[in-house]
Design a protein around this motif. Structure first.
Motif, PDB file in Angstrom:
ATOM      1  N   GLY A  10       0.796  -1.227   0.000  1.00 26.53           N
ATOM      2  CA  GLY A  10       0.000   0.000   0.000  1.00 26.53           C
ATOM      3  C   GLY A  10       0.825   1.272   0.000  1.00 26.53           C
ATOM      4  N   LYS A  13       3.900   1.665  -4.469  1.00 26.57           N
ATOM      5  CA  LYS A  13       4.901   1.179  -5.425  1.00 26.57           C
ATOM      6  C   LYS A  13       4.280   1.026  -6.828  1.00 26.57           C
ATOM      7  CE  LYS A  13       5.572  -2.639  -3.041  1.00 26.57           C
ATOM      8  NZ  LYS A  13       4.604  -2.432  -1.927  1.00 26.57           N
ATOM      9  N   GLY A  14       3.127   0.366  -6.867  1.00 26.58           N
ATOM     10  CA  GLY A  14       2.472   0.124  -8.156  1.00 26.58           C
ATOM     11  C   GLY A  14       2.045   1.425  -8.822  1.00 26.58           C
ATOM     12  N   THR A  15       1.505   2.336  -8.024  1.00 25.59           N
ATOM     13  CA  THR A  15       1.051   3.626  -8.557  1.00 25.59           C
ATOM     14  C   THR A  15       2.229   4.383  -9.164  1.00 25.59           C
ATOM     15  OG1 THR A  15      -0.637   3.716  -6.831  1.00 25.59           O
ATOM     16  CG2 THR A  15      -0.074   5.808  -7.906  1.00 25.59           C
ATOM     17  N   THR A  31       6.001  -8.385  -9.571  1.00 25.83           N
ATOM     18  CA  THR A  31       5.848  -9.820  -9.287  1.00 25.83           C
ATOM     19  C   THR A  31       4.421 -10.108  -8.826  1.00 25.83           C
ATOM     20  OG1 THR A  31       7.082  -9.279  -7.282  1.00 25.83           O
ATOM     21  CG2 THR A  31       8.175 -10.698  -8.881  1.00 25.83           C
ATOM     22  N   ARG A  36      -0.614 -12.750  -9.757  1.00 27.36           N
ATOM     23  CA  ARG A  36      -2.091 -12.691  -9.779  1.00 27.36           C
ATOM     24  C   ARG A  36      -2.638 -13.177 -11.130  1.00 27.36           C
ATOM     25  NH1 ARG A  36      -1.262  -8.699  -6.228  1.00 27.36           N
ATOM     26  NH2 ARG A  36      -0.657  -7.200  -7.792  1.00 27.36           N
ATOM     27  N   GLN A  57       1.270 -14.394   2.832  1.00 30.39           N
ATOM     28  CA  GLN A  57       2.666 -14.839   2.964  1.00 30.39           C
ATOM     29  C   GLN A  57       3.403 -14.648   1.639  1.00 30.39           C
ATOM     30  OE1 GLN A  57       3.809 -15.789   5.860  1.00 30.39           O
ATOM     31  NE2 GLN A  57       1.805 -15.861   6.861  1.00 30.39           N
ATOM     32  N   GLY A  85       7.913  -4.647  -6.198  1.00 28.68           N
ATOM     33  CA  GLY A  85       7.568  -5.825  -5.386  1.00 28.68           C
ATOM     34  C   GLY A  85       8.622  -6.914  -5.427  1.00 28.68           C
ATOM     35  N   ARG A  88      12.120  -9.026  -2.260  1.00 27.05           N
ATOM     36  CA  ARG A  88      11.362  -8.923  -1.025  1.00 27.05           C
ATOM     37  C   ARG A  88      12.028  -9.662   0.122  1.00 27.05           C
ATOM     38  NH1 ARG A  88       5.905  -7.877  -3.290  1.00 27.05           N
ATOM     39  NH2 ARG A  88       4.547  -7.635  -1.513  1.00 27.05           N
ATOM     40  N   ARG A 127      -8.893   0.134  -1.806  1.00 30.15           N
ATOM     41  CA  ARG A 127      -8.368   0.032  -3.181  1.00 30.15           C
ATOM     42  C   ARG A 127      -9.302  -0.779  -4.085  1.00 30.15           C
ATOM     43  NH1 ARG A 127      -2.482  -2.317  -4.185  1.00 30.15           N
ATOM     44  NH2 ARG A 127      -3.239  -3.950  -2.806  1.00 30.15           N
ATOM     45  N   ARG A 171       0.346  -9.227   5.981  1.00 29.89           N
ATOM     46  CA  ARG A 171       1.299  -8.746   4.960  1.00 29.89           C
ATOM     47  C   ARG A 171       2.253  -7.720   5.558  1.00 29.89           C
ATOM     48  NH1 ARG A 171      -2.996  -6.744   0.860  1.00 29.89           N
ATOM     49  NH2 ARG A 171      -1.242  -5.906  -0.340  1.00 29.89           N
ATOM     50  N   GLY A 199       1.240  12.636   0.920  1.00 29.59           N
ATOM     51  CA  GLY A 199       0.958  13.583  -0.164  1.00 29.59           C
ATOM     52  C   GLY A 199       0.296  12.832  -1.300  1.00 29.59           C
TER      53      GLY A 199
HETATM   54  P1  AP5 Z   1      -0.463   0.817  -4.670  1.00 27.94           P
HETATM   55  O1  AP5 Z   1       0.274   1.704  -5.605  1.00 27.94           O
HETATM   56  O2  AP5 Z   1      -1.216  -0.328  -5.233  1.00 27.94           O
HETATM   57  O3  AP5 Z   1       0.513   0.306  -3.512  1.00 27.94           O
HETATM   58  P2  AP5 Z   1       1.566  -0.866  -3.545  1.00 27.94           P
HETATM   59  O4  AP5 Z   1       2.714  -0.431  -2.723  1.00 27.94           O
HETATM   60  O5  AP5 Z   1       1.848  -1.286  -4.951  1.00 27.94           O
HETATM   61  O6  AP5 Z   1       0.744  -1.957  -2.762  1.00 27.94           O
HETATM   62  P3  AP5 Z   1       0.516  -3.513  -3.018  1.00 27.94           P
HETATM   63  O7  AP5 Z   1      -0.603  -3.937  -2.117  1.00 27.94           O
HETATM   64  O8  AP5 Z   1       0.315  -3.801  -4.484  1.00 27.94           O
HETATM   65  O9  AP5 Z   1       1.849  -4.082  -2.546  1.00 27.94           O
HETATM   66  P4  AP5 Z   1       2.142  -5.478  -2.054  1.00 27.94           P
HETATM   67  O10 AP5 Z   1       3.607  -5.370  -1.992  1.00 27.94           O
HETATM   68  O11 AP5 Z   1       1.465  -5.960  -0.859  1.00 27.94           O
HETATM   69  O12 AP5 Z   1       1.467  -6.396  -3.194  1.00 27.94           O
HETATM   70  P5  AP5 Z   1       2.071  -7.213  -4.415  1.00 27.94           P
HETATM   71  O13 AP5 Z   1       1.065  -7.193  -5.486  1.00 27.94           O
HETATM   72  O14 AP5 Z   1       3.459  -6.807  -4.724  1.00 27.94           O
HETATM   73  O15 AP5 Z   1      -1.453   1.741  -3.816  1.00 27.94           O
HETATM   74  C1  AP5 Z   1      -2.347   1.188  -2.878  1.00 27.94           C
HETATM   75  C2  AP5 Z   1      -3.618   2.068  -2.779  1.00 27.94           C
HETATM   76  O16 AP5 Z   1      -3.224   3.354  -2.300  1.00 27.94           O
HETATM   77  C3  AP5 Z   1      -4.328   2.328  -4.120  1.00 27.94           C
HETATM   78  O17 AP5 Z   1      -5.713   2.399  -3.892  1.00 27.94           O
HETATM   79  C4  AP5 Z   1      -3.791   3.684  -4.566  1.00 27.94           C
HETATM   80  O18 AP5 Z   1      -4.716   4.372  -5.378  1.00 27.94           O
HETATM   81  C5  AP5 Z   1      -3.575   4.385  -3.214  1.00 27.94           C
HETATM   82  N1  AP5 Z   1      -2.463   5.330  -3.250  1.00 27.94           N
HETATM   83  C6  AP5 Z   1      -1.274   5.212  -3.895  1.00 27.94           C
HETATM   84  N2  AP5 Z   1      -0.506   6.290  -3.664  1.00 27.94           N
HETATM   85  C7  AP5 Z   1      -1.220   7.097  -2.845  1.00 27.94           C
HETATM   86  C8  AP5 Z   1      -0.968   8.354  -2.260  1.00 27.94           C
HETATM   87  N3  AP5 Z   1       0.191   8.991  -2.453  1.00 27.94           N
HETATM   88  N4  AP5 Z   1      -1.898   8.887  -1.436  1.00 27.94           N
HETATM   89  C9  AP5 Z   1      -3.078   8.244  -1.223  1.00 27.94           C
HETATM   90  N5  AP5 Z   1      -3.401   7.044  -1.777  1.00 27.94           N
HETATM   91  C10 AP5 Z   1      -2.470   6.483  -2.575  1.00 27.94           C
HETATM   92  O19 AP5 Z   1       2.178  -8.690  -3.778  1.00 27.94           O
HETATM   93  C11 AP5 Z   1       1.018  -9.441  -3.473  1.00 27.94           C
HETATM   94  C12 AP5 Z   1       1.424 -10.826  -2.997  1.00 27.94           C
HETATM   95  O20 AP5 Z   1       2.149 -11.506  -4.043  1.00 27.94           O
HETATM   96  C13 AP5 Z   1       2.377 -10.867  -1.798  1.00 27.94           C
HETATM   97  O21 AP5 Z   1       1.693 -10.792  -0.561  1.00 27.94           O
HETATM   98  C14 AP5 Z   1       3.075 -12.225  -2.011  1.00 27.94           C
HETATM   99  O22 AP5 Z   1       2.251 -13.285  -1.604  1.00 27.94           O
HETATM  100  C15 AP5 Z   1       3.218 -12.288  -3.526  1.00 27.94           C
HETATM  101  N6  AP5 Z   1       4.495 -11.714  -3.972  1.00 27.94           N
HETATM  102  C16 AP5 Z   1       4.661 -10.625  -4.761  1.00 27.94           C
HETATM  103  N7  AP5 Z   1       5.956 -10.382  -4.981  1.00 27.94           N
HETATM  104  C17 AP5 Z   1       6.645 -11.356  -4.302  1.00 27.94           C
HETATM  105  C18 AP5 Z   1       8.024 -11.617  -4.132  1.00 27.94           C
HETATM  106  N8  AP5 Z   1       8.980 -10.846  -4.696  1.00 27.94           N
HETATM  107  N9  AP5 Z   1       8.370 -12.673  -3.358  1.00 27.94           N
HETATM  108  C19 AP5 Z   1       7.449 -13.463  -2.799  1.00 27.94           C
HETATM  109  N10 AP5 Z   1       6.119 -13.257  -2.911  1.00 27.94           N
HETATM  110  C20 AP5 Z   1       5.715 -12.205  -3.672  1.00 27.94           C
END
Ligand code: AP5
Length: 213
Positions: A10, A13-15, A31, A36, A57, A85, A88, A127, A171, A199
């Protein structure tokens, strides 16, 4: 330009990766998105990853390391990439360094986004993501013009199954235990840059651009 985006779930990073991709024309390698997609297509990779992801996890290192090794060797990554991502864990970071060394490449910057945990929970529980183009919205802070419909492509918005409070807390715990140590790892290498993730996304993007310019 080769960047790593670090930060808790959250943190944005993705944004930021999507905005960087658009501005600099280099691919975002998420990743989470790759895994997904594999889950939704019910591939062998998806079958292996599903339970870990649903439970908040990390997917085992060997699976994601192989994914990334293949990905960064693809032609579209020749001009650079944004890792969102990954890595990690320390093992993932070490393997990435080895692979890049073999390819005689460096990482230009590791950008770490620091955001208060309460704010992270609000961001993640609200989200909504587009099932087609991946655009992101938020129920309160960035709502789509029409509820449940993507502003960009008109497809249906969905809530990620791991965006419920119980899984978010897991998480965050996994992040503290497994991923936060990467800050020291990259700080020792001299390329860690930390940004306060407060911000608007646009304000933060402008700081990111200043950092990498
Ligand atoms: P967003 O930009 O989506 O945030 P993010 O940091 O990308 O959050 P994620 O939940 O995608 O990160 P994550 O690391 O948990 O998930 P991932 O998919 O990598 O923003 C979030 C929200 O905030 C949105 O609604 C956005 O609009 C809002 N927002 C953004 N910026 C803002 C701002 N400045 N102000 C206000 N609002 C804002 O991983 C998912 C799962 O996959 C993991 O749990 C794991 O099981 C697996 N996985 C992924 N990568 C690995 C890896 N390398 N190793 C092992 N398992 C992995």
């Amino acid at each position: 330009m080769r960047l790593i985006l670090l930060g808790p779930p959250g943190a944005g990073k993705g944004t930021q990766a999507k905005m960087l991709k658009e501005k600099f024309g280099i691919p975002q390698i998420s990743t989470g998105d790759i895994l997904r997609k594999a889950v939704s297509n019910d591939t062998e990779l998806g079958k292996q990853a599903k339970a870990y992801m649903g439970d908040g996890q990390l997917v085992p290192d060997e699976i994601v390391i192989e994914l990334i090794k293949e990905k960064i060797k693809e032609d579209d990554c020749a001009g650079g990439f944004i890792l969102d991502g990954f890595p990690r864990t320390i093992v993932q970071a070490e393997k990435l360094s080895e692979t890049l060394e073999e390819m005689r490449l460096d990482i230009d910057a590791v950008i770490d986004f620091e955001v208060d945990p309460q704010e992270l929970i609000v961001r993640l529980t609200g989200r909504r993501s587009c099932s087609n183009c991946g655009a992101m919205f938020h129920d309160e802070t960035r709502p789509p013009a029409k509820t449940g419909v993507c502003d960009h492509c008109g497809s249906k918005l969905y809530q990620r199954p791991d965006d419920n409070e119980e899984t978010i807390l897991k998480r965050l715990e996994v992040y503290e235990n497994e991923t936060a140590p990467l800050k020291e790892f990259y700080s020792k290498q001299g390329n860690l840059k930390t940004l306060e993730g407060r911000g608007s996304a646009e304000e933060i993007f402008s700081q990111v651009c200043d950092l990498i310019s």
